[in-house]
Design a protein around this motif. Structure first.
Motif, PDB file in Angstrom:
ATOM      1  N   VAL A 509       1.006  -1.157  -0.289  1.00 29.48           N
ATOM      2  CA  VAL A 509      -0.385  -0.031   0.104  1.00 29.48           C
ATOM      3  C   VAL A 509       1.248   1.334   0.029  1.00 29.48           C
ATOM      4  CG1 VAL A 509      -1.782   1.492   1.692  1.00 29.48           C
ATOM      5  CG2 VAL A 509      -1.869  -1.209   0.704  1.00 29.48           C
ATOM      6  N   ARG A 510       2.223   1.250   1.430  1.00 34.18           N
ATOM      7  CA  ARG A 510       2.519   2.171   0.432  1.00 34.18           C
ATOM      8  C   ARG A 510       3.208   3.123  -0.178  1.00 34.18           C
ATOM      9  NH1 ARG A 510       7.847   2.339   1.219  1.00 34.18           N
ATOM     10  NH2 ARG A 510       8.142   0.150   2.568  1.00 34.18           N
ATOM     11  N   ARG A 512       2.073   1.865  -3.127  1.00 36.08           N
ATOM     12  CA  ARG A 512       0.877   2.338  -4.258  1.00 36.08           C
ATOM     13  C   ARG A 512       0.592   3.869  -4.229  1.00 36.08           C
ATOM     14  NH1 ARG A 512      -4.373   1.680  -3.926  1.00 36.08           N
ATOM     15  NH2 ARG A 512      -3.926   2.759  -1.179  1.00 36.08           N
ATOM     16  N   ASP A 513       0.919   4.047  -3.091  1.00 32.37           N
ATOM     17  CA  ASP A 513       1.160   6.125  -2.960  1.00 32.37           C
ATOM     18  C   ASP A 513       1.695   6.183  -2.969  1.00 32.37           C
ATOM     19  OD1 ASP A 513      -1.555   4.555  -1.107  1.00 32.37           O
ATOM     20  OD2 ASP A 513      -0.885   4.936   0.774  1.00 32.37           O
ATOM     21  N   GLU A 514       3.068   5.805  -2.553  1.00 31.61           N
ATOM     22  CA  GLU A 514       4.911   6.118  -3.356  1.00 31.61           C
ATOM     23  C   GLU A 514       4.520   6.670  -4.936  1.00 31.61           C
ATOM     24  OE1 GLU A 514       7.158   4.625  -1.351  1.00 31.61           O
ATOM     25  OE2 GLU A 514       7.541   5.300   0.970  1.00 31.61           O
ATOM     26  N   ARG A 515       3.463   6.593  -5.245  1.00 32.71           N
ATOM     27  CA  ARG A 515       3.381   6.168  -7.050  1.00 32.71           C
ATOM     28  C   ARG A 515       3.800   4.914  -7.813  1.00 32.71           C
ATOM     29  NH1 ARG A 515      -0.465   9.898  -9.151  1.00 32.71           N
ATOM     30  NH2 ARG A 515      -0.273   8.367 -10.530  1.00 32.71           N
ATOM     31  N   ASP A 519      -1.848   0.382  -9.253  1.00 35.28           N
ATOM     32  CA  ASP A 519      -2.949   0.523  -8.709  1.00 35.28           C
ATOM     33  C   ASP A 519      -3.208  -1.388  -9.458  1.00 35.28           C
ATOM     34  OD1 ASP A 519      -4.729   1.740  -6.124  1.00 35.28           O
ATOM     35  OD2 ASP A 519      -4.775   2.933  -8.254  1.00 35.28           O
TER      36      ASP A 519
END
Length: 539
Positions: A509-510, A512-515, A519
């Motif tokens: 998840v981290r 993904r949040d950092e691109r 997704d």
């Protein structure tokens, strides 16, 4: 449809799911909580009238709910308990129709006998959703649960067929007892044949699609197809749905694992939503139910409602205990004549009491009541239609309130539990796990002998996994703890592995949040972690 109407339509399922979720968390009877919520919502000024379209309810709600229940039922268990299920789903429904109808005919002045039988048929079938849920949660013996499930699968067909015959007689269509019997037999046999005819081709199609989404899409459409085909030939659509659901559910093991995981999850969510919505709609019907009752005094209406409720409960108790004597009498007669005696364990008195009290009525009764025609064949108003609607509603509400609330307490008071049965199941599961793991190891060693250059680390990991599964079920018999309360290896493994999975999930998840990952990548890796975590859990 304007935006306001759309908002109200959205409010119903949202409110239903919210109330059901709170009820599940607090241990309150969800069906009762939903009916009460519907009553309160209907009393709020500005709430629109939600009048049930009976044909829509019978087509949109009943087939998928019955199909899901049949899909998840055990065909061998139902077959083993066919006699008590038939007594309840056919005999008790007809007996309730006749007795209740005749009592109502005697106490309500001017009510035609045929119209009284219409009411009897409407309130004859119990809705076992609430009872079965409580029974499973409190660990009732499997046979009691099977009998209740089997009754709920088939009693709607009996009641709806009897209802249509009674309505035809009350509407002046000239239905005699003989023609009514013929209709009943044709509906039952025709529905069974349609269900049997629909099952094999649907199963054949599903097993050849090899696509989890497409296979489950076929399963979603199956109950509606079976229902419509049966109704088109004037057979019982309900029986067709149940028979096809039992067939497809029994053959569900032949589907791929991904199809089974997706299908079971989908049906759980769908039934939760549909059951929540229909019980909320029962409460929302109050304005339509009380309309047109000004001709009777409230005390008179209350007396009639109490009498109908008491008769419905009394008939079920009398029927359950009376029919329980039949196997014993048959066994005695066969013993005297030297014939074979059926030694199958019968329900004891405490279990019979539980089955007798599990008579909560539900949405099928209310949908059938609203399906009563407004006028007869001669163009005259249907006899006391508003009164029948009122007595149906009060019976549904009274059974949910009185029986639904006290049902868990009754089970605990009687001390009925399936502890010995659950222990036997656990021992049988452990033996099966042991045998399956041994077969897996033998298969692995055969592959090792046939193939060369297999990675030793891979082989060691596979052997350890098979040994873990071999020991897991046996250790589970100890409840996850060993002597002195120490944690057994499998319990420790599951706890630690869940922590490891949670750490992995946080990293994905981290990222993904950092691109750093997309997704789509996150969905794929989370699905793998979720499936492993589900495999560690015991639902």
């Amino acid at each position: 449809m304007d935006a306001t109407q759309g908002l109200w339509l959205l409010t119903v399922p949202v409110l239903a799911v919210g109330v059901a979720a709170v009820a599940r968390r607090t241990g309150v009877s969800a069906p009762l909580a939903l009916v009460v919520a519907g009553l309160l919502a209907a009393a709020i000024p500005g709430t629109p009238d939600f009048e049930l379209d009976p044909e829509f309810v019978l087509f949109a709600f009943l087939p998928p709910l019955l199909f899901a229940a049949a899909w998840q039922s055990s065909l061998p268990n139902l077959r083993d308990n066919a006699r008590p299920i038939a007594y309840l789903s056919v005999g008790l429904v007809l007996c309730t129709t006749l007795v209740t109808g005749y009592v109502v005919y005697l106490i309500v002045p001017g009510l035609p006998l045929a119209a009284a039988f219409v009411l009897g048929a409407i309130i004859a079938p119990p809705d076992a959703v609430a009872a079965v849920g409580v029974a499973k949660r409190l660990g009732l013996p499997r046979r009691v649960v099977t009998v209740l499930v089997g009754e709920s699968l088939f009693n709607d067909a009996t009641a709806l067929t009897a209802f249509r015959i009674a309505v035809a007689a009350a509407a002046g269509e000239g239905v005699s007892l003989a023609t009514g019997g013929e209709r009943f037999l044709f509906a039952a046999v025709g529905g069974t044949l349609v269900g049997l005819a629909a099952g094999p081709p649907l199963h054949w199609l599903r097993t050849r699609l090899r696509d989890p989404l497409a296979e489950n899409a076929v399963a979603v459409l199956a109950p509606f197809a079976a229902y419509l085909v049966a109704e088109a030939v004037h057979a019982s659509g309900v029986i067709a749905v149940v028979v096809s659901g039992l067939y497809l559910g029994h053959r569900f093991t032949e589907s791929p694992a991904a199809t089974r995981v997706l299908g079971l999850s989908f049906w759980k969510v769908l039934t939760f939503i549909l059951e929540s919505v229909v019980f909320l709609l029962i409460g929302l019907q109050l304005p339509a139910v009380v309309e047109g009752l000004s001709a009777w005094h409230p005390l008179t209406l209350a007396w009639w409602a109490l009498t109908v409720f008491a008769v419905v409960v009394a008939v079920r108790f009398a029927w359950v205990f009376a029919t329980a004597l039949v196997p014993a009498l048959v066994a005695r007669r066969r013993a005297r004549t030297g014939g074979a005696v059926d030694d199958t364990r019968r329900l004891n008195r405490r279990e019979l009491t539980v089955v007798s009290w599990a008579g909560m009525r539900g949405v099928v009764s209310l949908a059938a009541a609203f399906a009563i025609p407004v006028t007869t064949a001669r163009g005259e108003p249907f006899p006391e239609r508003h009164l029948i609607l009122f007595l149906t509603f009060t019976t549904v509400l009274a059974t949910l309130l009185v029986q639904g609330v006290t049902f868990p307490a009754l089970i605990r008071r009687l001390g009925i539990g399936g502890e010995a049965e659950r222990h036997t199941d656990a021992v049988a599961e452990a033996g099966a796990q042991h045998a399956a793991a041994r077969a897996a190891l033998e298969r692995l060693e055969a592959l090792v002998a046939e193939e060369e250059d297999l990675d030793e680390q891979v082989l060691r990991r596979l052997r350890e996994l098979a040994e873990y599964r071999q020991l897991r079920a046996w250790e589970r018999l100890g409840g996850g703890t060993g002597p002195g309360g120490t944690e057994v290896p499998t319990a420790a493994y599951q706890r630690l592995r869940r922590e490891m999975l949670a750490a992995e999930r946080e990293v994905f998840v981290r990222l993904r949040d950092e691109r750093r990952i997309d997704d789509e990548v996150l969905d794929r890796v989370l699905r793998e972690l979720d499936l492993e975590e589900v495999a560690l859990s015991r639902d």
